[in-house]
Design a protein around this motif. Structure first.
Motif, mmCIF file in Angstrom:
data_model
loop_
_atom_site.group_PDB
_atom_site.id
_atom_site.type_symbol
_atom_site.label_atom_id
_atom_site.label_comp_id
_atom_site.label_asym_id
_atom_site.label_seq_id
_atom_site.Cartn_x
_atom_site.Cartn_y
_atom_site.Cartn_z
ATOM 1 N N VAL A 1 0.827 -1.207 0.000
ATOM 2 C CA VAL A 1 0.000 0.000 0.000
ATOM 3 C C VAL A 1 0.863 1.259 0.000
ATOM 4 C CG1 VAL A 1 -1.716 1.302 1.315
ATOM 5 C CG2 VAL A 1 -1.923 -1.182 1.116
ATOM 6 N N SER A 2 1.988 1.224 0.712
ATOM 7 C CA SER A 2 2.876 2.382 0.759
ATOM 8 C C SER A 2 3.855 2.402 -0.413
ATOM 9 C CB SER A 2 3.647 2.419 2.082
ATOM 10 O OG SER A 2 4.407 1.237 2.254
ATOM 11 N N ARG A 3 3.658 1.486 -1.368
ATOM 12 C CA ARG A 3 4.431 1.423 -2.603
ATOM 13 C C ARG A 3 5.920 1.182 -2.357
ATOM 14 N NH1 ARG A 3 -0.227 0.824 -3.650
ATOM 15 N NH2 ARG A 3 -1.384 1.899 -5.294
ATOM 16 N N ASP A 4 6.215 0.354 -1.377
ATOM 17 C CA ASP A 4 7.577 -0.103 -1.143
ATOM 18 C C ASP A 4 7.742 -1.422 -1.892
ATOM 19 O OD1 ASP A 4 10.071 -0.789 -0.298
ATOM 20 O OD2 ASP A 4 9.554 -1.040 1.813
ATOM 21 N N LEU A 5 7.962 -1.323 -3.191
ATOM 22 C CA LEU A 5 7.990 -2.521 -4.030
ATOM 23 C C LEU A 5 9.297 -3.291 -3.894
ATOM 24 C CD1 LEU A 5 6.244 -1.199 -7.260
ATOM 25 C CD2 LEU A 5 5.256 -2.255 -5.218
ATOM 26 N N GLY A 6 10.256 -2.738 -3.177
ATOM 27 C CA GLY A 6 11.501 -3.453 -2.947
ATOM 28 C C GLY A 6 11.454 -4.330 -1.714
ATOM 29 N N TRP A 7 10.300 -4.388 -1.064
ATOM 30 C CA TRP A 7 10.168 -5.215 0.138
ATOM 31 C C TRP A 7 10.423 -6.680 -0.214
ATOM 32 C CZ3 TRP A 7 7.216 -9.052 2.537
ATOM 33 C CH2 TRP A 7 7.274 -9.071 3.932
ATOM 34 N N ARG A 8 10.966 -7.423 0.716
ATOM 35 C CA ARG A 8 11.434 -8.784 0.439
ATOM 36 C C ARG A 8 10.263 -9.744 0.168
ATOM 37 N NH1 ARG A 8 11.453 -7.353 5.639
ATOM 38 N NH2 ARG A 8 10.863 -8.848 7.257
ATOM 39 N N VAL A 9 10.104 -10.099 -1.079
ATOM 40 C CA VAL A 9 9.002 -10.971 -1.486
ATOM 41 C C VAL A 9 9.182 -12.379 -0.929
ATOM 42 C CG1 VAL A 9 7.775 -11.936 -3.462
ATOM 43 C CG2 VAL A 9 8.651 -9.602 -3.571
ATOM 44 N N LYS A 10 10.430 -12.835 -0.798
ATOM 45 C CA LYS A 10 10.673 -14.187 -0.284
ATOM 46 C C LYS A 10 10.146 -14.352 1.135
ATOM 47 C CE LYS A 10 14.673 -15.358 -3.155
ATOM 48 N NZ LYS A 10 16.113 -15.743 -3.170
ATOM 49 N N ALA A 11 10.199 -13.282 1.919
ATOM 50 C CA ALA A 11 9.684 -13.364 3.291
ATOM 51 C C ALA A 11 8.183 -13.611 3.284
ATOM 52 C CB ALA A 11 10.005 -12.077 4.043
ATOM 53 N N LEU A 12 7.492 -13.006 2.329
ATOM 54 C CA LEU A 12 6.049 -13.230 2.209
ATOM 55 C C LEU A 12 5.760 -14.676 1.811
ATOM 56 C CD1 LEU A 12 3.141 -12.146 2.177
ATOM 57 C CD2 LEU A 12 3.519 -11.433 -0.193
ATOM 58 N N ASP A 13 6.543 -15.211 0.875
ATOM 59 C CA ASP A 13 6.357 -16.611 0.462
ATOM 60 C C ASP A 13 6.603 -17.567 1.633
ATOM 61 O OD1 ASP A 13 5.764 -15.821 -2.113
ATOM 62 O OD2 ASP A 13 7.834 -16.014 -2.816
ATOM 63 N N THR A 14 7.636 -17.289 2.405
ATOM 64 C CA THR A 14 7.937 -18.138 3.563
ATOM 65 C C THR A 14 6.815 -18.074 4.592
ATOM 66 O OG1 THR A 14 10.307 -17.790 3.241
ATOM 67 C CG2 THR A 14 9.603 -18.588 5.396
ATOM 68 N N ALA A 15 6.293 -16.873 4.836
ATOM 69 C CA ALA A 15 5.186 -16.717 5.786
ATOM 70 C C ALA A 15 3.952 -17.469 5.297
ATOM 71 C CB ALA A 15 4.867 -15.240 5.978
ATOM 72 N N ARG A 16 3.676 -17.393 4.006
ATOM 73 C CA ARG A 16 2.513 -18.107 3.456
ATOM 74 C C ARG A 16 2.666 -19.611 3.642
ATOM 75 N NH1 ARG A 16 2.357 -20.761 -0.838
ATOM 76 N NH2 ARG A 16 4.172 -19.716 -1.762
ATOM 77 N N GLU A 17 3.859 -20.118 3.360
ATOM 78 C CA GLU A 17 4.093 -21.558 3.528
ATOM 79 C C GLU A 17 3.924 -21.981 4.986
ATOM 80 O OE1 GLU A 17 7.985 -22.006 1.979
ATOM 81 O OE2 GLU A 17 7.382 -21.770 -0.128
ATOM 82 N N THR A 18 4.366 -21.141 5.911
ATOM 83 C CA THR A 18 4.195 -21.440 7.339
ATOM 84 C C THR A 18 2.725 -21.493 7.713
ATOM 85 O OG1 THR A 18 6.319 -20.399 7.892
ATOM 86 C CG2 THR A 18 4.707 -20.634 9.672
ATOM 87 N N LEU A 19 1.957 -20.526 7.234
ATOM 88 C CA LEU A 19 0.527 -20.486 7.541
ATOM 89 C C LEU A 19 -0.195 -21.702 6.964
ATOM 90 C CD1 LEU A 19 -0.052 -16.677 6.904
ATOM 91 C CD2 LEU A 19 -0.101 -17.838 9.120
#
Length: 406
Positions: A81-99
């Motif tokens: 939402v804040s347009r920080d497109l350099g945020w680490r996408v891999k961390a999101l994938d890892t969190a999704r896999e954990t959930l």
């Protein structure tokens, strides 16, 4: 989980931000920090929200994997939402896999939604569509269904499929009303207005007409040869020839298309394609070379022929030639189109979204700032650029995919 945390979570789920903060504002335990972070994000206080969520993730510790993963998903959404497109996408994938591994399918689906929204924002429409097809919205809560339907509507709009877009936005509206979250309802209404606003200009025989998205869809299916200045292509129905990486050829095609069925003097073509004010023999020789290249590129759709005064463009089997142009055109229009969404962008995020170099984007921003069309705040890496939405300047046609800079 204690009663105050439960009550705060329920308040956030229904959009009662202040009610949630009243219950956890003075607490510093991990669940309270996470809820305060989400509440601050909904109030638009993104830096504070990210700090609170990061503190919450650390406070949960390694043993509370699910809670930490939820914090990471929330932080990823704030970055989007804040347009920080350099945020680490891999961390999101890892969190999704954990959930998913722990059976939290609702929040795992939300993580996928955040990822899909990012893909759509940076112009990866095909990848967003494939990712969306893997999600079943039926078992999800109303707010999640609304978010997925909004994404589906955004994809349909970029595909110029207005029927599918209307159906998706209707689903989003129904789900938002069921969720009873005012901010979500307002977001759906805002998205729906795009279908009613002018999305492009039609240039035919020297005259201009505004077109809504549905009218653009009708035009592209009509059998006319369309010189599309929104996507930098020349097309007849499904036959598309891209000139996105050939700016000189596209400038020639557009100039010839605007004059069709008449011809264009050589001096006009030299000025439009090369910016030549006083043509000499070298300019005329280059024009002949570029016209030959354009003739070769368009050989399946149209013929470029010489006349006594210059050149003309004649369709092979199309009914007519028209030009489809953005509703507003100017230098650095691609940058301004992204900023027209009203959000604050960093120059690095704009570079990622546009597929351009950071230096190119910085030069464009400086030129727009000098013209008073954009403003910046903050310094260094925290610097952000904003522009008020321009009336009649929807971005749905300007940003259907990764486009070259103007």
């Amino acid at each position: 989980m204690d009663s105050l945390i439960t009550a705060a979570a329920r308040a956030l789920a229904t959009g009662d931000i202040l009610g949630a903060l009243k219950r956890v504002a003075l607490r510093d335990d991990a669940p309270a920090l996470a809820l305060r972070g989400i509440a601050m994000a909904q109030l638009g206080e993104f830096p504070r929200a990210r700090t609170l969520l990061q503190n919450a993730a650390r406070a949960f510790g390694a043993r509370e994997e699910v809670a930490r993963a939820r914090c990471i998903v929330a932080e990823a959404e704030i970055a989007l939402v804040s347009r920080d497109l350099g945020w680490r996408v891999k961390a999101l994938d890892t969190a999704r896999e954990t959930l998913e591994a722990h059976g939290d399918h609702v929040n795992a689906a939300h993580a996928r939604t955040v990822h899909i929204r990012r893909l759509l924002l940076v112009g990866h429409v095909d990848a967003a569509e494939r990712a969306l097809a893997t999600l079943d919205p039926a078992p999800l809560p109303a707010a999640s269904r609304a978010a997925l339907a909004l994404v589906a509507g955004g994809i349909a709009i970029r595909r110029l499929d207005t029927s599918a877009a209307r159906n998706a936005l209707k689903r989003a509206r129904d789900a938002a009303l069921e969720a009873k979250i005012p901010a979500l309802i307002a977001e759906v209404e805002h998205a729906s207005r795009v279908l009613q606003e002018p999305a492009a200009r039609l240039i035919r025989r020297g005259e201009e007409y505004p077109l809504r998205l549905e009218e653009v869809e009708t035009l592209l299916a009509s059998g006319a040869l369309v010189v599309d200045a929104c996507r930098h292509v020349v097309r007849v129905r499904d036959r598309v020839i891209s000139l996105a990486t050939r700016p000189v050829l596209f400038a020639l095609a557009r100039t010839l298309g605007e004059a069709s069925p008449g011809d264009v003097p050589r001096a006009v073509l030299l000025a439009r394609a090369f910016g030549a004010k006083h043509a000499d023999e070298s300019h005329r020789a280059r024009l002949r070379v570029e016209v030959g290249r354009l003739r070769e590129e368009l050989r399946l759709l149209a013929d470029v022929s010489a006349t006594a005064q210059g050149f003309c463009l004649t369709p092979l089997d199309a009914s007519e030639i028209v030009v489809l142009a953005p509703p507003v055109e100017e230098q650095n229009g691609a940058v301004l189109a992204f900023l027209a969404d009203g959000e604050s962008w960093s120059s690095s995020a704009l570079a990622i979204a546009l597929g351009a170099s950071s230096r190119t984007v910085q030069r464009a921003l400086q030129a727009l700032a000098a013209a008073g069309k954009v403003q910046s705040f903050g310094r260094g890496r925290a610097r952000r650029w904003i522009s008020p939405p321009v009336p009649g300047f929807p971005t749905v046609l300007l940003l259907p995919d990764l486009l070259p800079m103007d």
